[in-house]
Design a protein around this motif. Structure first.
Motif, PDB file in Angstrom:
ATOM      1  N   TYR A  33      39.959  38.616  34.913  1.00  0.00           N
ATOM      2  CA  TYR A  33      39.830  37.230  35.381  1.00  0.00           C
ATOM      3  C   TYR A  33      39.756  36.382  34.123  1.00  0.00           C
ATOM      4  CZ  TYR A  33      37.684  32.799  36.030  1.00  0.00           C
ATOM      5  OH  TYR A  33      37.438  31.453  35.942  1.00  0.00           O
ATOM      6  N   TYR A  35      39.822  31.998  32.794  1.00  0.00           N
ATOM      7  CA  TYR A  35      39.999  30.565  32.997  1.00  0.00           C
ATOM      8  C   TYR A  35      40.536  30.001  31.692  1.00  0.00           C
ATOM      9  CZ  TYR A  35      39.032  25.609  33.480  1.00  0.00           C
ATOM     10  OH  TYR A  35      39.172  24.248  33.514  1.00  0.00           O
ATOM     11  N   GLY A  46      36.389  34.485  30.416  1.00  0.00           N
ATOM     12  CA  GLY A  46      36.679  35.410  31.508  1.00  0.00           C
ATOM     13  C   GLY A  46      36.070  36.772  31.266  1.00  0.00           C
ATOM     14  N   ASP A 124      42.404  29.274  37.037  1.00  0.00           N
ATOM     15  CA  ASP A 124      41.734  30.550  37.252  1.00  0.00           C
ATOM     16  C   ASP A 124      42.846  31.565  37.472  1.00  0.00           C
ATOM     17  OD1 ASP A 124      39.101  29.602  37.202  1.00  0.00           O
ATOM     18  OD2 ASP A 124      39.002  29.333  39.367  1.00  0.00           O
ATOM     19  N   TYR A 126      43.826  35.657  38.009  1.00  0.00           N
ATOM     20  CA  TYR A 126      43.400  37.015  38.354  1.00  0.00           C
ATOM     21  C   TYR A 126      44.611  37.915  38.157  1.00  0.00           C
ATOM     22  CZ  TYR A 126      39.746  34.250  40.520  1.00  0.00           C
ATOM     23  OH  TYR A 126      38.727  33.353  40.728  1.00  0.00           O
ATOM     24  N   THR A 162      41.786  40.386  44.169  1.00  0.00           N
ATOM     25  CA  THR A 162      41.335  39.039  43.801  1.00  0.00           C
ATOM     26  C   THR A 162      39.950  38.767  44.370  1.00  0.00           C
ATOM     27  OG1 THR A 162      43.604  38.216  43.644  1.00  0.00           O
ATOM     28  CG2 THR A 162      41.860  36.578  43.925  1.00  0.00           C
ATOM     29  N   LEU A 165      37.451  40.649  42.316  1.00  0.00           N
ATOM     30  CA  LEU A 165      37.214  40.016  41.018  1.00  0.00           C
ATOM     31  C   LEU A 165      36.374  38.744  41.167  1.00  0.00           C
ATOM     32  CD1 LEU A 165      40.724  40.532  39.369  1.00  0.00           C
ATOM     33  CD2 LEU A 165      38.564  41.604  38.667  1.00  0.00           C
ATOM     34  N   ILE A 166      36.603  37.987  42.250  1.00  0.00           N
ATOM     35  CA  ILE A 166      35.781  36.805  42.514  1.00  0.00           C
ATOM     36  C   ILE A 166      34.326  37.224  42.738  1.00  0.00           C
ATOM     37  CG2 ILE A 166      35.318  34.983  44.219  1.00  0.00           C
ATOM     38  CD1 ILE A 166      38.413  34.701  44.476  1.00  0.00           C
ATOM     39  N   ARG A 169      32.862  37.939  39.431  1.00  0.00           N
ATOM     40  CA  ARG A 169      32.691  36.650  38.748  1.00  0.00           C
ATOM     41  C   ARG A 169      31.439  35.928  39.246  1.00  0.00           C
ATOM     42  NH1 ARG A 169      36.602  31.442  39.407  1.00  0.00           N
ATOM     43  NH2 ARG A 169      35.468  30.115  37.963  1.00  0.00           N
TER      44      ARG A 169
END
Length: 179
Positions: A33, A35, A46, A124, A126, A162, A165-166, A169
């Motif tokens: 991930y 940004y 990230g 953002d 991914y 995704t 990964l969120i 995060r």
């Protein structure tokens, strides 16, 4: 004679499909991930999940190596990892293997058309990086990009990764309403 021809074709097709099957032991897979924003000052942060489930975090790393033409050498990728800090968090082997299997499925997906939505918000991103174990280069595969531009891999596997990964995060970032 037709039966021999048909049998020959079936054998060739069977051999080709076997050669395309890989196990996780044949692959190197990383998850990322990040940004990135170049508006009103540079921002880049990230994390990367490595082969062992370790999570490496970075914030404003110097001399970062980005993939070019969806490729990055393993040496450049390892250099990026050396600029990141090992997090106290790590993943279970089962969780990591499940995501690695999904990464192989997502790697065959197509991307939606790039859609411009905002300005100066950054992105953002991914992604996964995949290579055969003996290759010197990793292939970059976009899962989703959200922010100034929206684009996503069309596989369900990409959506699952995704979301995962969120979760790592800890915040959703830009919404998925523009897909």
């Amino acid at each position: 004679m037709k039966y021999l021809l048909l049998l020959g074709i079936m054998l060739v097709v069977g051999m080709c499909s076997d050669s395309e099957e890989f196990t996780l032991e044949d692959k190197t897979i990383y998850f990322q991930y990040e940004y990135v924003n170049n508006a009103w000052g540079y921002q880049h942060n990230g994390f990367i999940v490595d082969q062992d489930g370790n999570i490496y975090e970075y914030d404003q790393p110097e001399n970062w190596n980005f993939a070019e033409n969806n490729k990055i050498s393993k040496a450049d990728f390892e250099a990026n990892l050396s600029k990141a800090e090992l997090s106290s968090s790590s993943l279970t082997e089962t969780e990591l293997e499940n995501m690695q299997e999904l990464a192989l499925k997502a790697s065959t997906g197509n991307l939606t058309e790039l859609k411009s939505v905002m300005a100066d918000a950054g992105a953002d991103v991914y992604a996964v990086y995949i290579a055969d174990t003996n290759d010197n280069y990793l292939t970059y595969k976009l899962l989703q990009m959200r922010g100034d531009n929206y684009q996503k891999n069309t596989t369900n596997a990409a959506d699952e990764i995704t979301d995962w990964l969120i979760g790592i995060r800890g915040e959703p970032g830009f919404s998925d309403e523009h897909f």
